[in-house]
Enzyme design. Structure first.
Site, PDB file in Angstrom:
ATOM      1  N   TYR A   1      37.051  41.762  41.593  1.00 42.61           N
ATOM      2  CA  TYR A   1      37.219  43.154  41.177  1.00 42.61           C
ATOM      3  C   TYR A   1      36.082  44.065  41.629  1.00 42.61           C
ATOM      4  O   TYR A   1      36.220  45.281  41.609  1.00 42.61           O
ATOM      5  CB  TYR A   1      37.350  43.237  39.646  1.00 42.61           C
ATOM      6  CG  TYR A   1      38.760  43.026  39.160  1.00 42.61           C
ATOM      7  CD1 TYR A   1      39.377  41.789  39.305  1.00 42.61           C
ATOM      8  CD2 TYR A   1      39.493  44.056  38.579  1.00 42.61           C
ATOM      9  CE1 TYR A   1      40.670  41.581  38.874  1.00 42.61           C
ATOM     10  CE2 TYR A   1      40.787  43.856  38.150  1.00 42.61           C
ATOM     11  CZ  TYR A   1      41.365  42.631  38.294  1.00 42.61           C
ATOM     12  OH  TYR A   1      42.657  42.441  37.877  1.00 42.61           O
TER      13      TYR A   1
ATOM     14  N   LYS B   1      39.651  27.236  39.255  1.00 44.72           N
ATOM     15  CA  LYS B   1      40.324  26.556  40.362  1.00 44.72           C
ATOM     16  C   LYS B   1      39.210  25.831  41.117  1.00 44.72           C
ATOM     17  O   LYS B   1      38.943  26.106  42.290  1.00 44.72           O
ATOM     18  CB  LYS B   1      41.057  27.604  41.217  1.00 44.72           C
ATOM     19  CG  LYS B   1      41.894  27.054  42.345  1.00 44.72           C
ATOM     20  CD  LYS B   1      43.204  26.448  41.889  1.00 44.72           C
ATOM     21  CE  LYS B   1      43.904  25.819  43.106  1.00 44.72           C
ATOM     22  NZ  LYS B   1      45.113  25.063  42.722  1.00 44.72           N
TER      23      LYS B   1
ATOM     24  N   ASP C   1      46.531  27.057  37.994  1.00 42.85           N
ATOM     25  CA  ASP C   1      47.971  26.872  38.246  1.00 42.85           C
ATOM     26  C   ASP C   1      48.595  25.987  37.172  1.00 42.85           C
ATOM     27  O   ASP C   1      49.694  26.266  36.676  1.00 42.85           O
ATOM     28  CB  ASP C   1      48.224  26.329  39.665  1.00 42.85           C
ATOM     29  CG  ASP C   1      47.316  25.173  40.061  1.00 42.85           C
ATOM     30  OD1 ASP C   1      46.384  24.835  39.310  1.00 42.85           O
ATOM     31  OD2 ASP C   1      47.543  24.604  41.156  1.00 42.85           O
TER      32      ASP C   1
ATOM     33  N   ASP D   1      43.213  38.254  34.502  1.00 42.66           N
ATOM     34  CA  ASP D   1      44.204  39.330  34.624  1.00 42.66           C
ATOM     35  C   ASP D   1      45.611  38.735  34.682  1.00 42.66           C
ATOM     36  O   ASP D   1      46.508  39.150  33.946  1.00 42.66           O
ATOM     37  CB  ASP D   1      43.915  40.144  35.895  1.00 42.66           C
ATOM     38  CG  ASP D   1      44.974  41.211  36.114  1.00 42.66           C
ATOM     39  OD1 ASP D   1      45.298  41.917  35.143  1.00 42.66           O
ATOM     40  OD2 ASP D   1      45.491  41.307  37.250  1.00 42.66           O
TER      41      ASP D   1
ATOM     42  N   ASP E   1      48.861  38.494  31.533  1.00 40.94           N
ATOM     43  CA  ASP E   1      50.240  38.996  31.621  1.00 40.94           C
ATOM     44  C   ASP E   1      51.203  37.886  31.211  1.00 40.94           C
ATOM     45  O   ASP E   1      52.171  38.114  30.481  1.00 40.94           O
ATOM     46  CB  ASP E   1      50.585  39.471  33.045  1.00 40.94           C
ATOM     47  CG  ASP E   1      50.353  40.973  33.215  1.00 40.94           C
ATOM     48  OD1 ASP E   1      49.535  41.540  32.466  1.00 40.94           O
ATOM     49  OD2 ASP E   1      50.995  41.580  34.100  1.00 40.94           O
TER      50      ASP E   1
END
Ligand code: IPM
Ligand code: MN
Length: 339
Positions: free
Chosen positions: A132, A183, A216, A240, A244
């Site tokens: 970001y 990850k 994942d 982020d 959601d």
């Protein structure tokens, strides 16, 4: 530009913003009013509509004004008429970075589709670093040889303060469980810093049980086994995306709330629903104000109004349907009935 609406209480800067933002914030303020907590609110006209009118996104002068408040309550910003990124980077991310709102705290409770048992977890998203920050650039733009890079910035200090906050939060909850999501199998530099920091800080929190999931895999668990989670800590971009998904499995984005916190309190923290400005339904009076009301509950809690915060949360437990105003009225009624 700024208009003062009331006389005493916590000083709150109100940014209604665009689309459904002002509609849902009006209900949040109504419900706070029902608790008896007094706010001295000042409206700031910021967002896509303001930008189109006179070019201001968030000037240094306005930012300096915002710093004087105890908290900022934000509805939603962005309109389709403004190029993507302009308001996001210039207003929302600028506030997060400049006010050092390094924790984005997003709670999720509900019963995921296909499940019968409710889940209850919180995502602690790092809020000032990662991809970001705008690191990178472009070469030979528009040619066949174009190169675009966008790096993820992770600092030892930034990762540690976020991880530490998450451990401290986990310690206060009944399950005392914290999962690092990253990850590490592919992002070996950033992942290594996160994992080492998590392991090192964790030694100070022997009462907190820990786990690690690749991002994942976490997406699968959010849907298939959300009960495994208590507190999750993750970087800015993973956070982020995951939040959601968290909203989608916890009653929808219409009820997902968030707190952008500067835990050192060197300036105001900012409270906003996870949803956007939803221009397609703006002005129709159908937006769900619950996400804004629950974000206001975070704000009350952070301002020390613990009882009023709990009243707001309790009043949102039983679902309400109807127009934006009808939902706000009903939740305000429940709050008053509880006093
Ligand atoms: C969020 C939003 C923002 C983000 C956008 C609007 C910049 O999606 O708060 O989750 O990516 O952080
Ligand atoms: Mn998002």
């Amino acid at each position: 530009m700024a208009t003062n609406n009331s006389v005493a209480g916590h000083r709150v800067a109100v940014i209604g913003g665009d689309g459904i933002g002002p509609e849902v914030l009006a209900e949040a303020l109504k419900v706070i009013g029902a608790t008896g907590v007094k706010l001295a609110t000042t409206n700031f006209d910021l967002g896509g509509a303001r930008y189109l009118r006179d070019g201001e996104v968030l000037s240094d002068a306005t930012l300096a004004e915002l710093r004087k408040f105890d908290a900022i309550l934000l509805g939603a910003v962005g309109t389709p008429d403004v190029p993507p990124g302009l308001i996001e980077r210039g207003l929302l991310l600028k506030m997060r970075f400049e006010l050092d709102l390094y924790i984005n705290r997003r709670p999720f409770s509900g019963t995921a589709p296909g499940h019968t048992k409710p889940h209850d977890f919180v995502v602690i998203r790092e809020n000032t670093e990662g991809p970001y920050v705008g690191e990178g650039g472009v070469l030979r733009r528009g040619t066949l040889d174009e190169v675009a890079t966008q790096g993820s910035v992770n600092t030892a200090k930034g990762v540690e303060r976020c991880v530490r906050y998450a451990f401290e939060l986990a310690r206060t909850r009944s399950r005392k469980h914290l999962t690092l999501v990253h990850k590490t199998n592919v992002l070996t530099f950033a992942g290594d810093l996160w994992q080492r920091t998590f392991d090192r800080v964790g030694k100070e929190f022997t009462d907190v049980a820990t786990a690690y999931n690749h991002v994942d895999a976490a997406c699968i668990y959010f849907v298939q086994d959300p009960h495994r989670y208590d507190v999750i800590v993750t970087d800015n971009l993973f956070g982020d995306i995951l939040t959601d998904l968290g909203g989608a499995v916890s009653g929808g984005i219409g009820v997902a709330s968030s707190a952008n916190l500067n835990p050192t309190r060197s300036g105001p923290s900012m409270f906003e629903p996870v949803h956007g400005s939803a221009p397609d339904i703006a002005g129709k009076g159908v937006a769900n104000p619950v996400a804004a009301i629950l974000s206001a509950a975070h704000m009350l809690e952070f301002l020390g109004e613990t009882k009023a915060a709990a009243m707001l949360r309790d009043a949102c437990v039983e679902p309400v349907s109807g127009s934006t105003v009808a939902v706000g009225d009903e939740i305000a009624r429940r709050v008053k009935a509880n006093i």
